[in-house]
Write a protein that holds these residues in place. Sequence first.
Motif, mmCIF file in Angstrom:
data_model
loop_
_atom_site.group_PDB
_atom_site.id
_atom_site.type_symbol
_atom_site.label_atom_id
_atom_site.label_comp_id
_atom_site.label_asym_id
_atom_site.label_seq_id
_atom_site.Cartn_x
_atom_site.Cartn_y
_atom_site.Cartn_z
ATOM 1 N N GLU A 142 0.825 -1.214 0.000
ATOM 2 C CA GLU A 142 0.000 0.000 0.000
ATOM 3 C C GLU A 142 0.854 1.257 0.000
ATOM 4 O OE1 GLU A 142 -2.769 -0.177 3.210
ATOM 5 O OE2 GLU A 142 -3.802 -1.959 2.427
ATOM 6 N N GLN A 143 1.903 1.267 0.842
ATOM 7 C CA GLN A 143 2.795 2.420 0.908
ATOM 8 C C GLN A 143 4.077 2.005 1.599
ATOM 9 O OE1 GLN A 143 0.384 5.049 3.420
ATOM 10 N NE2 GLN A 143 1.773 4.659 5.119
ATOM 11 N N ASP A 144 5.145 2.823 1.417
ATOM 12 C CA ASP A 144 6.377 2.535 2.133
ATOM 13 C C ASP A 144 6.471 3.424 3.369
ATOM 14 O OD1 ASP A 144 7.287 5.072 1.328
ATOM 15 O OD2 ASP A 144 8.257 4.280 -0.469
ATOM 16 N N CYS A 145 7.600 3.387 4.058
ATOM 17 C CA CYS A 145 7.735 4.164 5.288
ATOM 18 C C CYS A 145 7.889 5.652 5.032
ATOM 19 C CB CYS A 145 8.910 3.644 6.115
ATOM 20 S SG CYS A 145 10.503 3.689 5.255
ATOM 21 N N HIS A 146 8.049 6.041 3.755
ATOM 22 C CA HIS A 146 8.058 7.456 3.379
ATOM 23 C C HIS A 146 6.690 7.903 2.881
ATOM 24 C CE1 HIS A 146 12.707 7.844 2.655
ATOM 25 N NE2 HIS A 146 12.414 7.215 3.766
ATOM 26 N N ILE A 147 5.701 7.044 3.026
ATOM 27 C CA ILE A 147 4.317 7.292 2.602
ATOM 28 C C ILE A 147 4.212 7.432 1.085
ATOM 29 C CG2 ILE A 147 2.188 8.458 3.281
ATOM 30 C CD1 ILE A 147 3.786 7.447 5.619
ATOM 31 N N ASN A 148 5.063 6.703 0.358
ATOM 32 C CA ASN A 148 4.970 6.654 -1.101
ATOM 33 C C ASN A 148 4.192 5.418 -1.526
ATOM 34 O OD1 ASN A 148 6.688 8.946 -1.602
ATOM 35 N ND2 ASN A 148 8.428 7.654 -1.048
ATOM 36 N N GLN A 149 3.490 5.527 -2.642
ATOM 37 C CA GLN A 149 2.709 4.392 -3.124
ATOM 38 C C GLN A 149 3.438 3.586 -4.194
ATOM 39 O OE1 GLN A 149 -1.034 6.202 -4.279
ATOM 40 N NE2 GLN A 149 -1.868 5.951 -2.216
ATOM 41 N N GLU A 150 4.677 3.973 -4.520
ATOM 42 C CA GLU A 150 5.486 3.222 -5.475
ATOM 43 C C GLU A 150 6.396 2.275 -4.678
ATOM 44 O OE1 GLU A 150 3.874 6.790 -6.805
ATOM 45 O OE2 GLU A 150 5.530 6.659 -5.376
ATOM 46 N N PRO A 151 6.378 0.974 -4.972
ATOM 47 C CA PRO A 151 7.171 0.012 -4.187
ATOM 48 C C PRO A 151 8.637 -0.037 -4.601
ATOM 49 C CG PRO A 151 5.961 -1.148 -5.885
ATOM 50 C CD PRO A 151 5.566 0.309 -6.014
ATOM 51 N N CYS A 152 9.206 1.101 -4.962
ATOM 52 C CA CYS A 152 10.541 1.135 -5.557
ATOM 53 C C CYS A 152 11.663 1.041 -4.534
ATOM 54 C CB CYS A 152 10.710 2.394 -6.398
ATOM 55 S SG CYS A 152 9.468 2.557 -7.707
ATOM 56 N N GLY A 153 11.365 1.256 -3.270
ATOM 57 C CA GLY A 153 12.399 1.195 -2.241
ATOM 58 C C GLY A 153 13.034 -0.176 -2.123
ATOM 59 N N SER A 154 12.290 -1.214 -2.486
ATOM 60 C CA SER A 154 12.805 -2.575 -2.379
ATOM 61 C C SER A 154 13.253 -3.137 -3.723
ATOM 62 C CB SER A 154 11.737 -3.498 -1.778
ATOM 63 O OG SER A 154 10.565 -3.498 -2.578
ATOM 64 N N CYS A 155 13.352 -2.289 -4.751
ATOM 65 C CA CYS A 155 13.763 -2.720 -6.086
ATOM 66 C C CYS A 155 15.284 -2.610 -6.233
ATOM 67 C CB CYS A 155 13.072 -1.864 -7.151
ATOM 68 S SG CYS A 155 13.674 -2.158 -8.833
ATOM 69 N N LEU A 156 15.906 -3.677 -6.724
ATOM 70 C CA LEU A 156 17.355 -3.659 -6.915
ATOM 71 C C LEU A 156 17.761 -3.408 -8.362
ATOM 72 C CD1 LEU A 156 18.650 -6.530 -4.591
ATOM 73 C CD2 LEU A 156 18.174 -4.142 -4.060
ATOM 74 N N TRP A 157 16.788 -3.283 -9.271
ATOM 75 C CA TRP A 157 17.123 -2.979 -10.664
ATOM 76 C C TRP A 157 17.857 -1.646 -10.766
ATOM 77 C CZ3 TRP A 157 16.463 -6.190 -14.791
ATOM 78 C CH2 TRP A 157 15.608 -7.284 -14.624
ATOM 79 N N CYS A 158 17.396 -0.652 -9.983
ATOM 80 C CA CYS A 158 17.980 0.691 -10.096
ATOM 81 C C CYS A 158 19.313 0.813 -9.357
ATOM 82 C CB CYS A 158 16.991 1.734 -9.582
ATOM 83 S SG CYS A 158 16.495 1.519 -7.865
ATOM 84 N N MET A 159 19.809 -0.308 -8.819
ATOM 85 C CA MET A 159 21.080 -0.275 -8.110
ATOM 86 C C MET A 159 22.191 -0.957 -8.890
ATOM 87 S SD MET A 159 19.799 -0.859 -4.232
ATOM 88 C CE MET A 159 18.408 0.077 -3.585
ATOM 89 N N GLY A 160 21.899 -1.245 -10.179
ATOM 90 C CA GLY A 160 22.940 -1.716 -11.080
ATOM 91 C C GLY A 160 23.218 -3.207 -11.079
ATOM 92 N N LEU A 161 22.323 -4.008 -10.485
ATOM 93 C CA LEU A 161 22.586 -5.449 -10.386
ATOM 94 C C LEU A 161 22.088 -6.243 -11.585
ATOM 95 C CD1 LEU A 161 21.788 -6.197 -6.633
ATOM 96 C CD2 LEU A 161 23.993 -5.715 -7.684
ATOM 97 N N PHE A 162 20.917 -5.863 -12.111
ATOM 98 C CA PHE A 162 20.284 -6.652 -13.145
ATOM 99 C C PHE A 162 20.272 -5.878 -14.463
ATOM 100 C CE2 PHE A 162 17.964 -7.639 -9.090
ATOM 101 C CZ PHE A 162 18.697 -8.789 -8.806
ATOM 102 N N GLN A 163 20.575 -6.569 -15.545
ATOM 103 C CA GLN A 163 20.658 -5.932 -16.860
ATOM 104 C C GLN A 163 19.881 -6.745 -17.871
ATOM 105 O OE1 GLN A 163 24.490 -3.523 -17.370
ATOM 106 N NE2 GLN A 163 25.284 -5.552 -16.938
ATOM 107 N N CYS A 164 19.497 -6.077 -18.953
ATOM 108 C CA CYS A 164 18.753 -6.723 -20.021
ATOM 109 C C CYS A 164 18.972 -5.939 -21.304
ATOM 110 C CB CYS A 164 17.258 -6.768 -19.683
ATOM 111 S SG CYS A 164 16.561 -5.123 -19.438
ATOM 112 N N LEU A 165 18.504 -6.497 -22.408
ATOM 113 C CA LEU A 165 18.551 -5.788 -23.676
ATOM 114 C C LEU A 165 17.599 -4.598 -23.587
ATOM 115 C CD1 LEU A 165 19.628 -5.878 -26.615
ATOM 116 C CD2 LEU A 165 17.554 -7.161 -27.209
ATOM 117 N N ARG A 166 18.113 -3.399 -23.823
ATOM 118 C CA ARG A 166 17.245 -2.225 -23.697
ATOM 119 C C ARG A 166 17.790 -1.037 -24.539
ATOM 120 N NH1 ARG A 166 19.229 1.660 -20.785
ATOM 121 N NH2 ARG A 166 20.981 1.320 -19.390
#
Length: 444
Positions: free
Chosen positions: A420-444
């Motif tokens: 529903e929300q994170d501890c910053h009261i955001n509705q995007e579950p991006c805090g637990s995403c590791l894609w934006c931390m450079g670990l996972f890559q794909c054709l893009r």
Amino acid sequence: MHQQPESEQHESLLAPVLRSYPSKLFVETTTQCNLGCAMCVKQTADCGITEGMMSPATFKGLTPGLSRAEALILNGVGEPLLHPELESFIATAKETMSSGSWVGFQSNGLLLDEQRAFSLLAAGLDRICLSVDTLTPEKLKQMREGVEISDLSQAFSALTKARTELGRSQFEIGVEIVVMRSNLTELPDTLQWAASRGATFALVTHVLPYDATHLNEMVYESCSGQAIELLQKWRKIAAADGVDIDLYPRVLWNYSKSAAEQRVVDYVERLKAEAQEQEVYLDLKKLFQIDAHWLDRVAEVFSRAEQVAHATGLDLELPQVVLKENRRCEFVEDGSAFISWQGDVHPCYFLWHGYHCFASGWQQMVKPKVFGNLNEQSILEIWNSSAFKTFRDNVTGYDYPYCAGCGLAPCDYIQTDEFEQDCHINQEPCGSCLWCMGLFQCLR
């Protein structure tokens, strides 16, 4: 090909996330596959992904967005070569897309004979990325049961022949390698093998553990590089004073601490204070468990991989081995939209499907984020909807927690079936995403 009018050329100067159209379209032609790869999300016991193929009518819903798209990537969970309309989709896109744009997909290569290679290139395919994780037959059977090295060699031969005979010198052949503990040391040899068979680029990505049994295959550490650097700094400072701060996990909870034990705690408190001052997230339990010797070994293998790439002219993209403190969501910033085979429109790989994963070491339920369906609205209507625009604005604000580096995670905000929300009261579950931390890559 479509030529951009002046007004469109002006808008193309804006950052992709701010444009009124998606710049990159990731289209899942099918969720069906001819393999049962051990590391695939579809192999997890509770995976709810339904199998199906995108209809031509659904693909047609992309037409309003194709004329200004810079890239069309035709793959998702399944194997694109299983779709009987794949060449038709490629040809339609190339007729609509502007000059300089490209169409590509990733594949296991099992169905790539000469006839298929020629039909794909004749349709206008610009690049393909083949999955080549290991050259060892036994390991290949474990990772991608049903594939032989000879199948991959045949795929390369068919593609290079088609590229030559059709005069498509700009056509790119690449490889994707999922690096794990069991195949890490093979990385340089695998790259050398691929380059010798015509590969021009290589994407190396970490395994995303969808199942707890995959945790022991993780090569990366789920702490940030800055956190590790601070720990190393304070190890040296404390050691110069005769203090071993690696004793901290053992002495912290001692009710009555000796003077020597208290000095350990005091040094770690100074470490924590500097981290807070620099806004570096610390999960001390994870931090003190890091195997520095393992990180050195990974760095040595990656260095040899870079040497191979330099010698062969291979365009190599290696992943991070530790998390980036300064996150960047390349999917959202690059103006991407992800379309499932049913026509649902999603914002990224992380939120494309529903699944459990253990990316940060603990189980997390991820639910897909859907902003509309191509069978009901055009891609441009969905892209410019207030909900999708708000999502992109909030994501690129990066005002969400750093869950992987938080000592309180997994907390009730993210360890739930219905986020529903994170501890910053955001509705995007991006805090637990590791894609934006450079670990996972794909054709893009």
